[in-house]
Write a protein that holds these residues in place. Structure first.
Motif, PDB file in Angstrom:
ATOM      1  N   SER A 144     -11.715   7.227 -13.530  1.00 61.44           N
ATOM      2  CA  SER A 144     -10.781   6.244 -14.089  1.00 61.44           C
ATOM      3  C   SER A 144      -9.560   6.883 -14.753  1.00 61.44           C
ATOM      4  CB  SER A 144     -11.510   5.359 -15.115  1.00 61.44           C
ATOM      5  OG  SER A 144     -12.069   6.180 -16.134  1.00 61.44           O
ATOM      6  N   LYS A 173      -4.967   8.870 -12.105  1.00 57.95           N
ATOM      7  CA  LYS A 173      -4.111   7.828 -11.529  1.00 57.95           C
ATOM      8  C   LYS A 173      -2.801   8.447 -11.050  1.00 57.95           C
ATOM      9  CE  LYS A 173      -6.745   4.387 -13.179  1.00 57.95           C
ATOM     10  NZ  LYS A 173      -7.513   3.465 -12.304  1.00 57.95           N
ATOM     11  N   ASP A 208      -2.791   1.325 -11.637  1.00 57.20           N
ATOM     12  CA  ASP A 208      -4.188   0.969 -11.362  1.00 57.20           C
ATOM     13  C   ASP A 208      -4.290   0.440  -9.927  1.00 57.20           C
ATOM     14  OD1 ASP A 208      -6.843   0.414 -11.512  1.00 57.20           O
ATOM     15  OD2 ASP A 208      -6.637  -1.353 -12.811  1.00 57.20           O
ATOM     16  N   PRO A 258      -6.214  -0.480  -6.326  1.00 57.99           N
ATOM     17  CA  PRO A 258      -7.520  -0.834  -5.760  1.00 57.99           C
ATOM     18  C   PRO A 258      -7.982   0.268  -4.798  1.00 57.99           C
ATOM     19  CG  PRO A 258      -5.794  -2.121  -4.718  1.00 57.99           C
ATOM     20  CD  PRO A 258      -5.142  -1.355  -5.834  1.00 57.99           C
ATOM     21  N   SER A 318      -5.901   1.066  -1.473  1.00 58.56           N
ATOM     22  CA  SER A 318      -4.588   1.681  -1.678  1.00 58.56           C
ATOM     23  C   SER A 318      -4.716   3.067  -2.285  1.00 58.56           C
ATOM     24  CB  SER A 318      -3.735   0.789  -2.596  1.00 58.56           C
ATOM     25  OG  SER A 318      -3.548  -0.488  -2.024  1.00 58.56           O
ATOM     26  N   GLU A 319      -5.710   3.227  -3.159  1.00 58.28           N
ATOM     27  CA  GLU A 319      -5.925   4.537  -3.783  1.00 58.28           C
ATOM     28  C   GLU A 319      -6.310   5.594  -2.743  1.00 58.28           C
ATOM     29  OE1 GLU A 319      -8.273   5.423  -7.697  1.00 58.28           O
ATOM     30  OE2 GLU A 319      -9.655   5.739  -6.003  1.00 58.28           O
ATOM     31  N   ASN A 330      -3.346  -4.980  -0.558  1.00 56.80           N
ATOM     32  CA  ASN A 330      -4.144  -4.559  -1.710  1.00 56.80           C
ATOM     33  C   ASN A 330      -3.210  -4.067  -2.809  1.00 56.80           C
ATOM     34  OD1 ASN A 330      -6.973  -4.462  -0.225  1.00 56.80           O
ATOM     35  ND2 ASN A 330      -5.530  -3.336   1.067  1.00 56.80           N
ATOM     36  N   PRO A 340      -1.419  -3.226  -6.526  1.00 54.96           N
ATOM     37  CA  PRO A 340      -1.947  -2.668  -7.778  1.00 54.96           C
ATOM     38  C   PRO A 340      -2.464  -3.750  -8.701  1.00 54.96           C
ATOM     39  CG  PRO A 340       0.125  -1.609  -7.191  1.00 54.96           C
ATOM     40  CD  PRO A 340      -0.055  -2.738  -6.236  1.00 54.96           C
ATOM     41  N   ARG A 341      -3.574  -3.470  -9.366  1.00 58.04           N
ATOM     42  CA  ARG A 341      -4.219  -4.482 -10.202  1.00 58.04           C
ATOM     43  C   ARG A 341      -3.458  -4.738 -11.498  1.00 58.04           C
ATOM     44  NH1 ARG A 341     -10.134  -2.155  -8.637  1.00 58.04           N
ATOM     45  NH2 ARG A 341      -9.115  -0.234  -9.310  1.00 58.04           N
ATOM     46  N   ASP A 342      -2.563  -3.796 -11.863  1.00 57.41           N
ATOM     47  CA  ASP A 342      -1.793  -3.998 -13.089  1.00 57.41           C
ATOM     48  C   ASP A 342      -0.437  -4.630 -12.818  1.00 57.41           C
ATOM     49  OD1 ASP A 342      -0.524  -1.939 -11.837  1.00 57.41           O
ATOM     50  OD2 ASP A 342      -0.892  -0.426 -13.383  1.00 57.41           O
ATOM     51  N   GLY A 343      -0.202  -5.058 -11.573  1.00 56.51           N
ATOM     52  CA  GLY A 343       1.025  -5.768 -11.241  1.00 56.51           C
ATOM     53  C   GLY A 343       2.222  -4.892 -10.944  1.00 56.51           C
TER      54      GLY A 343
END
Length: 890
Positions: free
Chosen positions: A289, A292, A301, A303, A306-307, A342, A344-347
Motif C-alpha cells: 500500500s 504508489k 491510488d 486499481p 491499472s497498477e 479502471n 484511479p480510486r482517488d479521482g
C-alpha cells in the motif's frame, strides 16, 4: 573488425591476422571479407541516411508504409520428399558485401534518424516470425500488388528461424569431474578418490558400515572415521542412482534417423498425442500500500488492472525503452484505455505522460530483485524446486506412445511489447492470455487437459497433419503463437534434417537455374526479366524473398518488396542497397553486378517515384511457383540455406590449419561462420559489456605474463646462465614496473578477500555445529601473512630474481614456462576471436542456416571437441548430425 590483439612480446609474438582464403568460386577475398571488385566502403558510408527514415519531405518523420498485411501461409514445403546426396558439389554464387559491417546496425541500429546504436532485442513475441516463409498464391491487382485473401484453414510452419544470440548458443565447457570426498580408512591415509574405480563397494566396506550402524543403535559414540565412511557411502549411493537415471534417460532417446522414413508423406505427422495443455503465468500480485506511482508529485491510488500496466513501464524505467518516444507514446495510449475502464480510486485524472513519476514503483522492483539475489543457495534451490514442480506436468507430452519434451509450454505473461529494431508498435500493451483465447490440439479419445487457471479452452481440435499443441493470436500484431515440441524432439529433428537435405538437393539443379535466370536477364518479356533479376539478387546476395506488410507493421523489406529508393545506381556497374531487413536491421551493401543486371535496374526505375516497387511485376508467390518447376519444394528460402552452408563448407576446407592447435582451428571455424553471418546480414550492435569483457581478458593475460616472469626470475636466481638463454632472456611486453605494481596490488586485494570469505564460512560452519567462532586475531594473522608475502614481492622488483614459495627443480620450472607459453598463445587467439566477432551474430547461422553435419564432420576430421562449438541445446537439437563420418560433405 580487426582481430589484432596488441599485447605482444618478443618472446611470444601474437599471430598475424589470418587472411581469409578466396572461395572456390572466388567470392571470398584474401582480406577475410566477402570479395568484391568494387571499391570498399568509405567512411562516408556510415553517415548515409536510411532511405526509409530520412524522407525528402520530412527527414524527421518515418514514412508510413502502404504495404498490405501479409497472408499467413504454411511452410509445408519442409515436408516434401527429398533426394539423396548429389554426386557433384556446386560452389556458392554469393558475392561480396563491402561496407556491410561498417554501415549496418552496429552503428545505426535503429531507424529513428538519430544514428544511435542499440543492442538488438530478442523478444518472445517474435518467436515464430519469419520473413522467409513462402507466401500463398494471391490474385494480382492492376497495380501489380498481391491482393490479400485469407485461406479458410492455415497450415502451420514446422520451424522458425529465431534470429537471436542467446545463451543457448554458447558452447558448453567441459565440466570438471566433481571432487570426490576423501575416505578415511583405519588401514591407510591414502586418497581413495580414484574416478576410474567402479561404484560397487567391496564386502569389507559393507561389514564396516553395518558395524557402524550397530554401534550407533546401541547409543555408542560414533567415531569420526565411521561418520566419514557413512557419509562417503551415502554419496556413492546418490552418485550411483544419478548415473543409473542418466543411463535410463539415454536409453529413452528415440533414434528416429536410424531406419526410419524421415521424409514423411507431408500429411499425417502423428497417430496419438496427449498433453496437459499450456502453463499460464500466475495472477497479478498487488504492490504494498505504500508503493504508489505519482502524478504531479502526489501518490495515485490505482486499481489492480491499472497498477499492473503502470508496473510494466516502471520496471523498464532505466532502460533504453523508456527513452524511446515511440515506446512511450504507445504505452501511454494503451494505458489511457485501461485507465478509462479502471480509473484511479482517488479521482486523479492522468492526462499528461510527462507528469507521471513511476520511480517509487521502480525502486520497489529493484529492492525485490536485490532480495532475490541475496537469497542463499539453499533458498534459491527451494524456490526453483517449487517452480519446477508446478511446471512439471506441462514440460512433456506423449507422442505416438513416446514421451517427448515440449518447447515453449509457458504462455507469455502480459507486458509491454518491445519488438525488434524500430518497430512501430513497441511499447504497446500485450494483454493477458486466458484459456478462452487458446485452441488445444490433442489426439482423439484422450482426456482434455484442464487449464491451471479458471476458464475453458476456446476450442479443442484433433488435427494430426500439424505439429503444434496449442495456438492463440496475440493482440499487438495479430500474429499467431504456437506451442511446438522442443528442438530435440523427433518431429523437429526430422523437419531440420529435411530442410538441409532440401538445400543439398538444390546442388543438382542450381547450375540449370543459374543458366536460365542469366539468359532471362535479357528477355523481352518484362515480367520474366524482373523475375530473373530478383533471382540473381536472391542467389548472389542471399537476400530474403520479402513479404507484403501492413500499414501498422515495421517497414522491413526483402528482394521482391524492394522500392526504387532502396537501390542506387553508381555507374558503370555498381549498385548500393540500403534498406531495413528482417527485425529492422539495416542492410547496406555496395556491390558490383553484371552489366545486364545494372542495365535492368536502370530500366525498372524509369518513370517511377522513390516509393514505387522496383519489381512491380514480381511477387514472392509467383517467384516460388516458378522455382518449384525446377525442384519439388524449392523456394527462395532454400537458396539462403544452400548458399550459407556451401560457403561455410568452402571456408572451412580452405582456412583450417591441418597442424594447428585446437584454438587455431576454432578461430578458423569462427572465421568461416563470420563470413556466412556477413553474407546473410546477421549483424548486431557491439555488446555493451564488450569493452568490460575485453578488459578482464587483458588483465588475465597480464596475469599469465606476470606468472611467466616470476618463473624466469626463479631460474635466474638458481643459475645465472639462464639469463643468456634467448628463450628466457627477453622481458614480457606490457609488464613494466608500474604494471607489475598494479597487478600485485590487485592480487593482494583478491587474496585478502579470499581469506576473509573463507574465515566467514568457517565461522558459519562452527556456529551450525554449536561451537564458538574463531577469534578475529586468527583472521588478522592470515592477513598479516599475505601482507608479508607481498612486501617480499615488492622488494624483488627490479632485481631480476624471485624466490619460489616451494623449491622446484629447474626442469619443472622450464616445463611450467612452456605450459604458460602455450596458454598465452591460446589466450591471445581467444581475444583475437572475441574482438573479431563483436559486430557479428554467429548464433543465427549456426542454428538455422548451417547444416550441423558440416560441423560434426569437421570436428571429427580435425580432432576438435564438438562441445567447444555446440552448446548443450544444439547437441540436443541435432543428435542426428553427430554420427556422420569425418569425410561427409554438404
Amino acid at each position: 573488425m580487426s582481430g589484432d590483439v596488441t599485447m605482444s612480446s618478443d618472446d611470444d609474438r601474437p599471430l598475424k591476422p589470418r587472411a581469409g582464403p578466396s572461395g572456390r568460386n572466388g567470392h571470398i577475398a584474401q582480406n577475410g571479407n566477402l570479395r568484391s571488385g568494387a571499391i570498399a566502403s568509405s567512411s562516408d558510408d556510415e553517415d548515409m541516411p536510411l532511405s526509409q527514415v530520412a524522407r525528402k519531405s520530412d527527414p524527421a518523420t518515418p514514412r508510413p508504409t502502404k504495404r498490405k498485411k501479409p497472408v499467413y501461409t504454411s511452410s509445408s514445403d519442409d515436408d516434401t520428399p527429398l533426394a539423396s546426396s548429389p554426386a557433384k558439389r556446386t560452389a556458392s554464387a554469393a558475392v561480396p558485401m563491402p561496407g556491410a559491417i561498417e554501415a549496418t546496425a552496429t552503428r545505426v541500429a535503429t531507424a529513428n534518424g538519430k544514428g544511435k546504436a542499440s543492442k538488438k532485442e530478442v523478444d518472445s513475441d517474435s518467436a515464430f516470425d519469419d520473413d522467409d516463409v513462402p507466401i500463398a498464391k494471391a490474385k494480382r491487382g492492376t497495380n501489380g500488388r498481391a491482393k490479400r485473401k485469407q485461406p479458410p484453414k492455415k497450415r502451420v510452419k514446422e520451424e522458425s528461424d529465431v534470429e537471436s544470440e542467446d545463451s543457448d548458443d554458447k558452447p558448453i565447457a567441459k565440466k570438471k569431474a566433481p571432487a570426490r570426498k576423501r575416505k578415511v580408512k583405519a588401514e591407510s591415509d591414502a586418497d581413495d578418490s580414484d574416478d576410474d574405480k567402479p561404484l560397487k563397494r567391496p564386502p569389507a566396506k559393507k561389514a564396516a558400515t553395518k558395524k557402524a550402524v550397530k554401534e550407533s543403535s546401541s547409543e555408542a559414540p560414533k567415531s569420526r572415521r565411521g561418520a566419514a565412511k557413512a557419509k562417503s557411502e551415502e554419496t556413492d549411493e546418490v552418485t550411483k542412482k544419478a548415473k543409473k537415471k542418466k543411463e535410463e534417460e539415454e536409453e529413452e532417446v528415440f533414434r528416429w534417423w536410424e531406419g526410419q522414413d524421415v521424409e514423411g508423406d507431408g500429411t499425417q505427422k502423428w497417430r496419438t498425442l496427449e498433453h496437459n495443455g499450456v502453463y499460464f503465468p500466475p495472477p497479478y500480485e498487488l504492490l504494498p500500500s505504500n508503493v504508489k506511482m505519482k502524478y504531479k508529485g502526489k501518490p495515485v491510488d490505482l486499481p489492480p488492472e491499472s497498477e499492473e500496466v503502470a508496473g510494466f513501464y516502471a520496471a523498464l524505467l532505466e532502460t533504453d525503452h523508456a527513452k524511446d518516444k515511440t515506446f512511450n507514446k504507445n504505452f501511454f495510449d494503451d494505458w489511457q484505455k485501461v485507465l478509462k475502464k479502471n480509473p484511479p480510486r482517488d479521482g486523479t485524472k492522468i492526462t499528461d505522460f510527462e507528469l507521471c513519476d513511476f520511480r517509487p514503483m521502480y525502486e520497489y522492483f529493484e529492492a525485490e530483485k536485490a532480495k532475490k539475489k541475496a537469497l542463499t543457495a539453499a533458498e534459491k534451490k527451494e524456490l526453483k524446486a517449487k517452480k519446477d514442480a508446478l511446471e512439471a506436468p506441462y514440460t512433456h507430452c506423449v507422442l505416438d506412445g513416446r514421451k517427448e519434451k515440449v518447447g515453449n509450454f509457458r504462455v507469455e505473461p502480459p507486458g509491454l511489447f518491445r519488438g525488434r529494431g524500430d518497430h512501430p508498435k513497441k511499447g504497446a500493451l500485450k494483454y493477458r492470455v486466458r484459456p478462452e483465447d487458446i485452441t488445444i490440439n490433442i489426439g482423439e479419445g484422450v482426456p482434455i487437459p484442464k487449464p491451471n487457471m479458471p476458464g475453458k479452452w476456446k476450442d479443442v481440435t484433433h488435427d494430426n497433419t500439424v505439429t503444434w499443441l496449442a495456438n492463440w493470436t496475440e493482440n499487438v500484431n495479430g500474429n499467431h503463437k504456437y506451442v511446438f515440441l522442443a528442438a530435440g524432439s523427433s518431429i523437429k529433428g526430422q523437419s531440420d534434417m529435411q530442410k538441409f537435405e532440401k538445400a543439398r538437393e538444390l546442388k543438382n539443379h542450381v547450375d540449370r537455374i543459374r543458366a536460365d535466370y542469366t539468359r532471362d536477364l535479357k528477355t523481352k518479356l518484362m515480367q520474366d526479366r524482373q523475375r530473373a533479376t530478383a533471382m540473381y539478387f536472391i542467389d548472389r546476395l542471399a537476400l530474403r524473398a520479402g513479404n507484403e506488410k501492413g500499414e501498422d507493421e515495421a517497414d522491413t523489406v526483402g528482394c521482391c518488396s524492394l522500392r526504387c529508393e532502396h537501390v542506387t545506381l553508381q555507374p558503370p556497374n555498381k549498385l548500393v542497397f540500403d534498406f531495413l531487413g528482417k527485425d529492422s536491421i539495416r542492410y547496406y551493401n555496395q556491390v558490383d553486378v553484371d552489366e545486364q543486371v545494372f542495365k535492368n535496374i536502370r530500366i525498372f526505375k524509369e518513370n517511377k517515384e522513390d516509393d514505387d516497387d522496383l519489381f512491380d511485376r514480381v511477387h514472392t508467390a509467383s517467384l516460388n511457383k516458378h522455382l518449384q518447376s525446377y525442384m519439388k519444394g524449392l523456394t527462395a528460402k532454400v537458396f539462403r540455406t544452400y548458399n550459407a552452408s556451401i560457403t561455410f563448407q568452402e571456408q572451412l576446407e580452405q582456412g583450417t590449419p591441418e597442424k594447428g592447435t585446437v584454438q587455431e582451428k576454432l578461430n578458423a571455424y569462427n572465421h568461416a561462420n563470420r563470413m556466412v553471418a556477413i553474407l546473410c546480414n546477421h549483424q548486431r550492435a557491439v555488446p555493451k559489456t564488450h569493452e568490460q569483457s575485453m578488459g578482464k581478458m587483458r588483465e588475465k593475460l597480464r596475469g599469465f605474463k606476470y606468472e611467466r616472469m616470476k618463473l624466469r626470475h626463479a631460474l635466474f636466481a638458481i643459475d645465472a646462465k639462464y639469463k643468456k638463454n634467448k628463450k628466457y632472456s627477453a622481458d614480457e611486453s606490457d609488464l613494466d614496473d608500474e604494471g607489475i605494481a598494479e597487478h600485485e596490488d590487485q592480487l593482494k586485494a583478491k587474496e585478502i578477500e579470499k581469506v576473509e570469505k573463507k574465515f566467514a564460512k568457517e565461522n558459519e560452519k562452527l556456529a551450525e555445529d554449536g561451537n564458538p567462532p574463531q577469534k578475529d586475531s586468527v583472521l588478522k594473522e592470515r592477513i598479516q601473512e599475505i601482507e608479508t608475502e607481498f612486501k617480499r614481492l615488492k622488494k624483488e622488483r627490479g632485481t631480476g630474481k624471485h624466490q619460489l614459495k616451494r623449491e622446484r627443480p629447474t626442469e619443472k620450472i622450464e616445463e611450467a614456462i612452456e605450459k604458460l607459453d602455450d596458454k598465452i598463445k591460446t589466450f591471445k587467439l581467444q581475444m583475437e576471436d572475441r574482438e573479431a566477432g563483436k559486430e557479428v551474430a554467429l548464433g543465427t547461422s549456426k542454428i538455422n542456416y548451417l547444416d550441423p553435419r558440416i560441423t560434426a564432420a569437421w570436428c571429427k576430421k580435425h580432432g576438435v571437441p564438438i562441445e567447444k562449438i555446440f552448446s548443450k541445446t544444439l547437441l540436443t537439437k541435432f543428435p542426428w548430425a553427430m554420427e556422420v563420418d569425418d569425410d561427409w560433405k554438404f
